[in-house]
Design a protein around this motif. Structure first.
Motif, PDB file in Angstrom:
ATOM      1  N   GLU A   1      -0.356  -2.827  -8.770  1.00 53.64           N
ATOM      2  CA  GLU A   1      -0.170  -1.506  -9.389  1.00 53.64           C
ATOM      3  C   GLU A   1       0.285  -1.510 -10.840  1.00 53.64           C
ATOM      4  O   GLU A   1       0.417  -0.460 -11.454  1.00 53.64           O
TER       5      GLU A   1
ATOM      6  N   ASN B   1      -0.545   0.695 -15.078  1.00 58.24           N
ATOM      7  CA  ASN B   1      -0.508   2.134 -14.820  1.00 58.24           C
ATOM      8  C   ASN B   1       0.169   2.806 -16.014  1.00 58.24           C
ATOM      9  O   ASN B   1       1.345   2.545 -16.299  1.00 58.24           O
TER      10      ASN B   1
ATOM     11  N   THR C   1       1.416   5.549 -16.554  1.00 56.63           N
ATOM     12  CA  THR C   1       2.623   6.364 -16.416  1.00 56.63           C
ATOM     13  C   THR C   1       3.848   5.508 -16.753  1.00 56.63           C
ATOM     14  O   THR C   1       4.936   6.047 -16.964  1.00 56.63           O
ATOM     15  N   ARG C   2       3.672   4.177 -16.800  1.00 55.58           N
ATOM     16  CA  ARG C   2       4.757   3.286 -17.230  1.00 55.58           C
ATOM     17  C   ARG C   2       4.740   3.198 -18.762  1.00 55.58           C
ATOM     18  O   ARG C   2       3.675   3.011 -19.362  1.00 55.58           O
ATOM     19  N   THR C   3       5.947   3.277 -19.356  1.00 53.08           N
ATOM     20  CA  THR C   3       6.043   3.318 -20.813  1.00 53.08           C
ATOM     21  C   THR C   3       5.415   2.097 -21.485  1.00 53.08           C
ATOM     22  O   THR C   3       4.655   2.232 -22.449  1.00 53.08           O
TER      23      THR C   3
ATOM     24  N   ASP D   1      -8.283   3.950 -10.684  1.00 56.05           N
ATOM     25  CA  ASP D   1      -7.289   4.917 -10.203  1.00 56.05           C
ATOM     26  C   ASP D   1      -7.259   6.119 -11.141  1.00 56.05           C
ATOM     27  O   ASP D   1      -6.696   6.051 -12.237  1.00 56.05           O
TER      28      ASP D   1
ATOM     29  N   ASN E   1     -10.083   5.022  -6.400  1.00 57.19           N
ATOM     30  CA  ASN E   1      -8.799   5.606  -6.018  1.00 57.19           C
ATOM     31  C   ASN E   1      -8.573   6.866  -6.846  1.00 57.19           C
ATOM     32  O   ASN E   1      -8.139   6.755  -7.963  1.00 57.19           O
TER      33      ASN E   1
ATOM     34  N   ILE F   1     -10.578   5.369  -1.542  1.00 57.63           N
ATOM     35  CA  ILE F   1      -9.335   5.874  -0.956  1.00 57.63           C
ATOM     36  C   ILE F   1      -9.422   7.394  -0.872  1.00 57.63           C
ATOM     37  O   ILE F   1      -9.715   8.064  -1.866  1.00 57.63           O
TER      38      ILE F   1
ATOM     39  N   LEU G   1      -7.195  10.725   0.013  1.00 57.33           N
ATOM     40  CA  LEU G   1      -5.820  11.195   0.171  1.00 57.33           C
ATOM     41  C   LEU G   1      -5.767  12.319   1.203  1.00 57.33           C
ATOM     42  O   LEU G   1      -6.626  13.207   1.201  1.00 57.33           O
TER      43      LEU G   1
ATOM     44  N   ASP H   1      -5.111   7.332   2.611  1.00 56.12           N
ATOM     45  CA  ASP H   1      -3.730   7.330   2.130  1.00 56.12           C
ATOM     46  C   ASP H   1      -3.043   8.579   2.683  1.00 56.12           C
ATOM     47  O   ASP H   1      -3.299   9.680   2.210  1.00 56.12           O
TER      48      ASP H   1
ATOM     49  N   GLY I   1       0.792   4.111  -1.664  1.00 60.29           N
ATOM     50  CA  GLY I   1       1.613   3.732  -2.808  1.00 60.29           C
ATOM     51  C   GLY I   1       3.027   3.594  -2.267  1.00 60.29           C
ATOM     52  O   GLY I   1       3.752   4.571  -2.114  1.00 60.29           O
TER      53      GLY I   1
ATOM     54  N   SER J   1       5.997   2.333  -3.086  1.00 60.52           N
ATOM     55  CA  SER J   1       7.288   2.561  -3.748  1.00 60.52           C
ATOM     56  C   SER J   1       7.627   4.043  -3.901  1.00 60.52           C
ATOM     57  O   SER J   1       8.767   4.381  -4.247  1.00 60.52           O
ATOM     58  N   ASN J   2       6.677   4.935  -3.640  1.00 53.60           N
ATOM     59  CA  ASN J   2       6.999   6.376  -3.680  1.00 53.60           C
ATOM     60  C   ASN J   2       8.166   6.699  -2.748  1.00 53.60           C
ATOM     61  O   ASN J   2       8.913   7.636  -2.983  1.00 53.60           O
TER      62      ASN J   2
ATOM     63  N   ARG K   1      16.183   0.863  -5.380  1.00 54.99           N
ATOM     64  CA  ARG K   1      14.867   1.188  -4.813  1.00 54.99           C
ATOM     65  C   ARG K   1      14.189  -0.010  -4.165  1.00 54.99           C
ATOM     66  O   ARG K   1      13.493   0.123  -3.168  1.00 54.99           O
TER      67      ARG K   1
ATOM     68  N   ILE L   1      -0.460  -0.444  -2.323  1.00 56.21           N
ATOM     69  CA  ILE L   1      -0.457  -0.460  -3.789  1.00 56.21           C
ATOM     70  C   ILE L   1       0.972  -0.816  -4.187  1.00 56.21           C
ATOM     71  O   ILE L   1       1.897  -0.011  -3.993  1.00 56.21           O
TER      72      ILE L   1
HETATM   73  N1  THG Z   1      -1.502   6.543  -3.711  1.00 58.99           N
HETATM   74  C1  THG Z   1      -2.660   6.162  -4.292  1.00 58.99           C
HETATM   75  N2  THG Z   1      -2.708   5.729  -5.576  1.00 58.99           N
HETATM   76  C2  THG Z   1      -1.581   5.707  -6.323  1.00 58.99           C
HETATM   77  C3  THG Z   1      -0.351   6.092  -5.758  1.00 58.99           C
HETATM   78  C4  THG Z   1      -0.326   6.519  -4.407  1.00 58.99           C
HETATM   79  N3  THG Z   1      -1.630   5.290  -7.620  1.00 58.99           N
HETATM   80  C5  THG Z   1      -0.481   5.419  -8.477  1.00 58.99           C
HETATM   81  C6  THG Z   1       0.822   5.225  -7.713  1.00 58.99           C
HETATM   82  N4  THG Z   1       0.807   6.028  -6.525  1.00 58.99           N
HETATM   83  C7  THG Z   1       0.995   3.767  -7.330  1.00 58.99           C
HETATM   84  N5  THG Z   1       1.178   2.972  -8.519  1.00 58.99           N
HETATM   85  C8  THG Z   1       2.404   2.799  -9.154  1.00 58.99           C
HETATM   86  C9  THG Z   1       2.403   2.128 -10.367  1.00 58.99           C
HETATM   87  C10 THG Z   1       3.582   1.852 -11.018  1.00 58.99           C
HETATM   88  C11 THG Z   1       4.780   2.290 -10.494  1.00 58.99           C
HETATM   89  C12 THG Z   1       4.786   2.967  -9.298  1.00 58.99           C
HETATM   90  C13 THG Z   1       3.591   3.226  -8.619  1.00 58.99           C
HETATM   91  C14 THG Z   1       6.035   1.992 -11.215  1.00 58.99           C
HETATM   92  N6  THG Z   1       7.065   2.814 -11.055  1.00 58.99           N
HETATM   93  C15 THG Z   1       8.395   2.625 -11.539  1.00 58.99           C
HETATM   94  C16 THG Z   1       9.165   3.900 -11.294  1.00 58.99           C
HETATM   95  O1  THG Z   1       8.593   4.839 -10.765  1.00 58.99           O
HETATM   96  O2  THG Z   1      10.347   3.894 -11.544  1.00 58.99           O
HETATM   97  C17 THG Z   1       8.530   2.231 -12.961  1.00 58.99           C
HETATM   98  C18 THG Z   1       8.236   3.280 -13.975  1.00 58.99           C
HETATM   99  C19 THG Z   1       8.210   2.692 -15.399  1.00 58.99           C
HETATM  100  O3  THG Z   1       8.157   1.480 -15.597  1.00 58.99           O
HETATM  101  O4  THG Z   1       8.226   3.497 -16.328  1.00 58.99           O
HETATM  102  O5  THG Z   1       6.122   1.024 -11.920  1.00 58.99           O
HETATM  103  O6  THG Z   1       0.712   6.883  -3.830  1.00 58.99           O
HETATM  104  N7  THG Z   1      -3.790   6.177  -3.553  1.00 58.99           N
END
Ligand code: THG
Length: 266
Positions: A6, A9, A11-13, A75, A97, A121, A123, A161, A196, A198-199, A207, A227
Motif C-alpha cells: 500500500e 499512496n 494521501t501520504r505526505t 487504486d 481497485n 476489487i 466495495l 472488500d 485495507g 489498517s483502517n 495502531r 492491502i
Molecule cells: N480498500 C481498498 N483500497 C484501499 C483502501 C481500502 N486503498 C487505500 C487504502 N484503503 C489502503 N491503503 C493505505 C495506504 C497508506 C496508508 C493507509 C492505507 C497509510 N496510512 C497512515 C495513516 O493513515 O496514518 C500514514 C499516513 C501518512 O503517512 O501520511 O500509510 O480500505 N479496496
C-alpha cells in the motif's frame, strides 16, 4: 495471503511530495522494497485531486511497471484515471481497485475489466454509502456479483472488500467486518475477500498493535488478500504464523521459509 503493498499512496505526505517532484528514483526504491518484502501486487494510488490524478497515475505506472516483477493494483475512484493508466500498462496481470455497487461505476468499469482480463476489487458500498449490518452488506455483494456476471467476468476475478470502518468510531465495526468476511464465501464460494487492514485502527493509539491483532482475526475468518505495508515485519510475522495455525500453509512451508529467510520477528 495475497499481499497488496500500500505504500505508494498520495494521501501520504512523502508520496505526494515525491509525486509533485516527479522523483522517479524514490518510487523505484519504494516499489523494489515492497516487492522484496513479499508483495504480490503493488498498489498505486495517485491521490484524489481530479485535475492531476489521471496524469499522475499514468506517470506512476510508467515509472514502476518496468522496475519490478510483480503486477500492479491500480487504486482510484476515477474511472478515467483507471482507463488511461490501463492503456499504457504493459504486464499481463493487473488488479483494478475498485468499483462499487453503483450503476454508473459498474457501467464505466466492468467493460474495461472484461477487456483487460483484470482482477477487480468490488466495495460493499452502494448509492446509500456503507451499510451497517451483515445482511445489508451481503445485499450489496449480491449486486456486485450480478454486475460481474452481466459483463461476463468470472466470479473468480472478483475480490470483495466488505470495508473496514475504524473501531474508534464504533466498537461493533470489527465484528461486523469479520462476520461479513465469513458470510461471503459461504454464499459465493468462488469469491475472494480483501481489505485495507489498517483502517481498523484509525484514530487509536499504538495502531500497529491493533493492526497486527486484526491481521490474526482476519486470517482466522478467512481473509484472502490484504492491502498492507509489507515493510512492517511484525505484521507479516503475525500473518505467516496465523496462516500456519489456520491450516492455510501446507506443511507450514510458508512459515518455515519466512523463518529461514530471517523474515520472522519474535
Ligand atoms: N480498500 C481498498 N483500497 C484501499 C483502501 C481500502 N486503498 C487505500 C487504502 N484503503 C489502503 N491503503 C493505505 C495506504 C497508506 C496508508 C493507509 C492505507 C497509510 N496510512 C497512515 C495513516 O493513515 O496514518 C500514514 C499516513 C501518512 O503517512 O501520511 O500509510 O480500505 N479496496
Amino acid at each position: 495471503m495475497l499481499i497488496i503493498a500500500e505504500r505508494i499512496n498520495a494521501t501520504r505526505t512523502s508520496i505526494r511530495e515525491a509525486l509533485q517532484k516527479r522523483d522517479s528514483e524514490f518510487f523505484i526504491q519504494e516499489a523494489l522494497q515492497q516487492a522484496e518484502a513479499g508483495a504480490h501486487f503493488i498498489d498505486l494510488n495517485a491521490g484524489t485531486e481530479a485535475s492531476r490524478e489521471v496524469e499522475d497515475l499514468k506517470w506512476l505506472v510508467e515509472i514502476v511497471q518496468d522496475e519490478v516483477n510483480v503486477p500492479l493494483c491500480l487504486d482510484s475512484a476515477n474511472d478515467r484515471a483507471l482507463e488511461e493508466a490501463l492503456k499504457i500498462y504493459n504486464k499481463d496481470e493487473v488488479m483494478i481497485n475498485s468499483f462499487t455497487a453503483e450503476d454508473e461505476r459498474i457501467r464505466a468499469l466492468l467493460p474495461i475489466v472484461k477487456e483487460t482480463n483484470a482482477q477487480v476489487i468490488g466495495l460493499a458500498m452502494g448509492e446509500g454509502g456503507i451499510p451497517q449490518s451483515v445482511e445489508d452488506r451481503m445485499r450489496l455483494v449480491a449486486l456486485l456479483v450480478e454486475a460481474v456476471e452481466r459483463y461476463d467476468v468470472p466470479q473468480e476475478k472478483l475480490l470483495i472488500d466488505p470495508l473496514v470502518v475504524p473501531v474508534g468510531t464504533d466498537q461493533n465495526q470489527g465484528r461486523l467486518f469479520l462476520e461479513t468476511l465469513t458470510a461471503i464465501p459461504r454464499e459465493y464460494p468462488p469469491l475472494r475477500t480483501v481489505c485495507g487492514l489498517s483502517n481498523i485502527s484509525f484514530g487509536m493509539p499504538n495502531r500497529k498493535l491493533m493492526n497486527r491483532a486484526f491481521m490474526g482475526l482476519c486470517i482466522g475468518h478467512g481473509l484472502h488478500a490484504a492491502i498492507i505495508d509489507p515493510l512492517d515485519r511484525k505484521l507479516l510475522s503475525v500473518m505467516y504464523s496465523s496462516e500456519a495455525l489456520m491450516g492455510r500453509d501446507e506443511f507450514c512451508m510458508g512459515y518455515l521459509t519466512a523463518f529461514r529467510e530471517g523474515r520472522l520477528e519474535k
